[in-house]
Design a protein around this motif. Structure first.
Motif, short mmCIF file in Angstrom:
data_model
loop_
_atom_site.label_atom_id
_atom_site.label_comp_id
_atom_site.label_asym_id
_atom_site.label_seq_id
_atom_site.Cartn_x
_atom_site.Cartn_y
_atom_site.Cartn_z
N ALA A 56 11.86 -0.14 -2.11
CA ALA A 56 10.89 -0.51 -1.08
C ALA A 56 11.19 -1.94 -0.63
CB ALA A 56 9.47 -0.42 -1.63
N CYS A 57 10.43 -2.39 0.37
CA CYS A 57 10.57 -3.76 0.86
C CYS A 57 9.20 -4.44 0.89
CB CYS A 57 11.09 -3.78 2.30
SG CYS A 57 12.64 -2.92 2.54
N GLY A 58 9.20 -5.74 0.76
CA GLY A 58 7.99 -6.55 0.98
C GLY A 58 6.84 -6.15 0.08
N THR A 59 5.70 -5.97 0.70
CA THR A 59 4.49 -5.60 -0.05
C THR A 59 4.68 -4.27 -0.78
OG1 THR A 59 2.98 -6.90 1.28
CG2 THR A 59 2.10 -4.88 0.34
N ALA A 60 5.34 -3.33 -0.13
CA ALA A 60 5.56 -2.02 -0.77
C ALA A 60 6.41 -2.19 -2.03
CB ALA A 60 6.24 -1.07 0.22
N ILE A 103 8.90 3.83 -1.18
CA ILE A 103 7.52 3.49 -0.75
C ILE A 103 7.58 2.79 0.60
CG2 ILE A 103 5.34 2.37 -1.39
CD1 ILE A 103 6.35 2.20 -4.26
N SER A 104 6.83 3.29 1.56
CA SER A 104 6.81 2.65 2.88
C SER A 104 5.53 3.01 3.63
CB SER A 104 8.02 3.10 3.70
OG SER A 104 7.94 2.58 5.01
N GLN A 105 4.83 2.00 4.07
CA GLN A 105 3.62 2.23 4.87
C GLN A 105 4.00 2.91 6.17
OE1 GLN A 105 0.87 2.16 7.74
NE2 GLN A 105 2.41 0.59 8.05
N SER A 106 4.93 2.31 6.90
CA SER A 106 5.27 2.80 8.24
C SER A 106 6.12 4.06 8.20
CB SER A 106 6.05 1.72 8.99
OG SER A 106 7.28 1.44 8.31
N GLY A 107 6.92 4.19 7.15
CA GLY A 107 7.86 5.32 7.10
C GLY A 107 9.07 5.10 7.98
N GLU A 108 9.21 3.89 8.52
CA GLU A 108 10.32 3.64 9.45
C GLU A 108 11.19 2.47 9.02
OE1 GLU A 108 10.97 5.77 11.64
OE2 GLU A 108 9.06 6.83 11.94
N THR A 109 10.91 1.85 7.91
CA THR A 109 11.67 0.66 7.50
C THR A 109 13.14 1.03 7.25
OG1 THR A 109 9.70 -0.31 6.58
CG2 THR A 109 11.78 -1.17 5.75
N MET A 110 14.01 0.37 8.01
CA MET A 110 15.43 0.76 8.00
C MET A 110 16.07 0.64 6.61
SD MET A 110 17.90 1.98 9.63
CE MET A 110 17.46 1.94 11.37
N ALA A 154 -3.11 -4.60 11.49
CA ALA A 154 -2.71 -5.98 11.16
C ALA A 154 -1.30 -5.95 10.57
CB ALA A 154 -3.69 -6.59 10.18
N VAL A 155 -0.51 -6.94 10.92
CA VAL A 155 0.87 -6.97 10.42
C VAL A 155 0.89 -7.10 8.89
CG1 VAL A 155 2.96 -8.40 10.35
CG2 VAL A 155 1.98 -7.72 12.55
N ALA A 156 0.01 -7.94 8.34
CA ALA A 156 -0.01 -8.11 6.89
C ALA A 156 -0.65 -6.88 6.25
CB ALA A 156 -0.80 -9.36 6.53
N SER A 157 0.06 -6.33 5.30
CA SER A 157 -0.40 -5.09 4.68
C SER A 157 -1.48 -5.36 3.64
CB SER A 157 0.81 -4.42 4.02
OG SER A 157 0.45 -3.15 3.55
N THR A 158 -2.58 -4.64 3.73
CA THR A 158 -3.67 -4.81 2.74
C THR A 158 -4.08 -3.44 2.19
OG1 THR A 158 -5.30 -4.80 4.54
CG2 THR A 158 -4.59 -6.96 3.67
N LEU A 241 3.12 -13.85 -1.05
CA LEU A 241 3.65 -13.30 0.21
C LEU A 241 2.58 -13.33 1.31
CD1 LEU A 241 5.94 -11.89 1.79
CD2 LEU A 241 5.13 -9.72 0.89
N LYS A 242 1.36 -12.93 0.96
CA LYS A 242 0.28 -12.94 1.95
C LYS A 242 0.07 -14.35 2.51
CE LYS A 242 -0.11 -9.46 2.75
NZ LYS A 242 0.29 -8.23 2.10
N LEU A 243 0.12 -15.34 1.62
CA LEU A 243 -0.13 -16.71 2.05
C LEU A 243 1.01 -17.23 2.93
CD1 LEU A 243 -2.52 -18.51 1.59
CD2 LEU A 243 -1.24 -19.68 -0.18
N LYS A 244 2.25 -16.90 2.58
CA LYS A 244 3.39 -17.30 3.42
C LYS A 244 3.23 -16.73 4.81
CE LYS A 244 6.64 -16.95 -0.28
NZ LYS A 244 7.40 -16.01 -1.04
N GLU A 245 3.05 -15.41 4.87
CA GLU A 245 3.11 -14.78 6.19
C GLU A 245 1.92 -15.12 7.06
OE1 GLU A 245 3.29 -10.48 6.16
OE2 GLU A 245 2.06 -10.38 4.37
N LEU A 246 0.75 -15.36 6.45
CA LEU A 246 -0.45 -15.60 7.25
C LEU A 246 -0.74 -17.08 7.46
CD1 LEU A 246 -2.57 -12.89 5.51
CD2 LEU A 246 -1.93 -12.86 7.92
C1 F6R Z 1 3.66 -7.74 4.17
C2 F6R Z 1 4.19 -6.57 4.85
C3 F6R Z 1 5.65 -6.24 4.73
C4 F6R Z 1 5.86 -4.74 4.54
C5 F6R Z 1 7.35 -4.39 4.54
C6 F6R Z 1 7.59 -2.92 4.27
O1 F6R Z 1 2.31 -7.88 4.37
O2 F6R Z 1 3.46 -5.87 5.50
O3 F6R Z 1 6.22 -6.96 3.68
O4 F6R Z 1 5.27 -4.36 3.34
O5 F6R Z 1 7.90 -4.75 5.78
O6 F6R Z 1 7.02 -2.14 5.26
P1 F6R Z 1 6.81 -0.58 5.06
O7 F6R Z 1 5.81 -0.41 3.96
O8 F6R Z 1 6.29 -0.09 6.38
O9 F6R Z 1 8.13 -0.01 4.69
#
Ligand code: F6R
Length: 369
Positions: A56-60, A103-110, A154-158, A241-246
């Protein structure tokens, strides 16, 4: 459409109890067993799995780090969690008995998509944990466990993060259930506690005013550090990460055990340090160690912001600010411990005049490498 909130992020933070409950809905039967029918990988295949790799990437990715603790504890299957962008370029060892969880919220993370393609080419089975119906990652996976956070704007994932955690726990517990482990009783009791966890998330949300006030008072700071250990370590990384990005502040998360190996040199007078304290029950050794860490950094001038289980009296003397969270089983604590960090980052960003829903330079879905 922001439902009376100033920002989507505030709305989405508030929606977390429901998002968590929705993600559990229909997945625990009347007898307290898991029924993950959508995991179409046959039980016979799951019983043969000898390694789990979470990408996964980032928050995921932080959710994936917590999954590792849960999977190894409840199933005794070796599990590694890796950034998707690193995984695919290092010739990882995978075969038919490897279960890859993407793991991916969007399902599109390259990067995550490329990682799962690579894994499938090697014969591994891929289970996606995803929040977006019909998106590319679940379409290309062998199976999918959808999180039911609803659309995250919101861009920041919660709320997606909390539901990713729920999904990871479900997978870990399900693997344990299918394979049968010595933790059978514990698995049963954790499933029951998980089922009611939305109420505890709600309790945390109701007590956030002091956290907001604290955040506003720190708007002029340049740096905030976050410490945690065990499952509190990924929570610390997520808070940073939340604090950096926001808030666009220098924020770093550390494993508290690493403090002496370098980071303690950063501690100076009035530096805010957020510490996520493990439950005093269960892993009590870890609890005692982190209490000494808090003492150490405070003796060097840090302003300690301590997130601890309600009734944890041992931390009180060393906490300049104490944020109490409800008691949960050790492995589930991230579901309640992350919430104050989200509120903290959101309020700090607001106090600094930043655009909360659309932080600079960031996109909601990263479809390029
Ligand atoms: C942080 C944030 C990003 C995503 C990352 C993965 O708040 O939203 O770090 O978590 O870009 O995105 P998904 O989950 O869509 O693959």
């Amino acid at each position: 459409e922001k439902g009376g909130y100033d920002y989507f992020m505030l709305k989405e933070i508030a929606e977390q109890p429901k998002a968590v409950a929705d993600t559990l809905l229909g997945r625990i039967d009347a007898s307290g067993s898991l029924t993950l029918d959508e995991v179409r990988i046959p039980a016979s295949v799951l019983r043969e799995v000898d390694k789990v790799v979470v990408v996964a990437c980032g928050t995921a990715f932080h959710a994936g780090m917590i999954a590792k603790y849960a999977i190894e504890h409840w199933t005794r299957i070796p599990c590694e969690t890796e950034l998707a962008s690193e995984f695919r370029y290092r010739d990882p060892i995978l075969d038919q008995r490897t279960l890859v969880i993407a793991i991916s919220q969007s399902g599109e993370t390259m990067d995550t998509l490329m990682a799962l393609r690579h894994a499938r080419e090697q014969g591994a089975k891929v289970l996606a944990i995803c929040n977006t119906n019909g998106s590319t990652i679940p379409r290309e996976s062998d199976a999918v466990l959808y999180t039911h956070a609803g659309p995250e704007v919101a861009v920041a994932s919660t709320k997606a993060f909390l539901t990713q955690l729920v999904a990871c726990y479900l997978v870990a517990l399900y693997l344990g259930q299918v394979r049968g482990t010595k933790w059978g009783d514990e698995i049963q009791s954790v499933i029951r506690e998980l089922d009611g966890i939305g109420t505890q998330v709600e309790e945390v949300l109701e007590t956030m005013e002091p956290v907001r006030e604290l955040a506003r008072s720190l708007a002029g700071k340049n740096t905030v550090l976050f410490l945690g250990r065990h499952v509190g370590y990924p929570v610390a990384l997520e808070g940073a990460l939340k604090l950096k990005e926001l808030a666009y502040m220098h924020a770093e998360g550390f494993a508290a055990g690493e403090l002496k190996h370098g980071p303690i040199a950063l501690i100076e007078d009035d530096l805010p340090v957020v510490v996520v304290v493990p439950s005093p029950r269960g892993r009590s050794v870890l609890h005692d160690k982190i209490v000494s860490n808090i003492q150490e950094i405070r003796a060097r001038g840090a302003r300690t912001i301590v997130i601890a289980e309600r009734g944890d009296e041992a931390v009180r003397p060393y906490a300049d600010h104490l944020v109490e969270i409800p008691a949960t089983p050790v492995l589930l604590q991230p579901l309640v411990a992350t919430v104050p960090l989200q509120v903290f980052a959101c309020e700090l960003a607001t106090a600094r005049g930043n655009e909360v829903d659309q932080p600079r330079n960031l996109a909601k879905s990263v479809t390029v490498e």
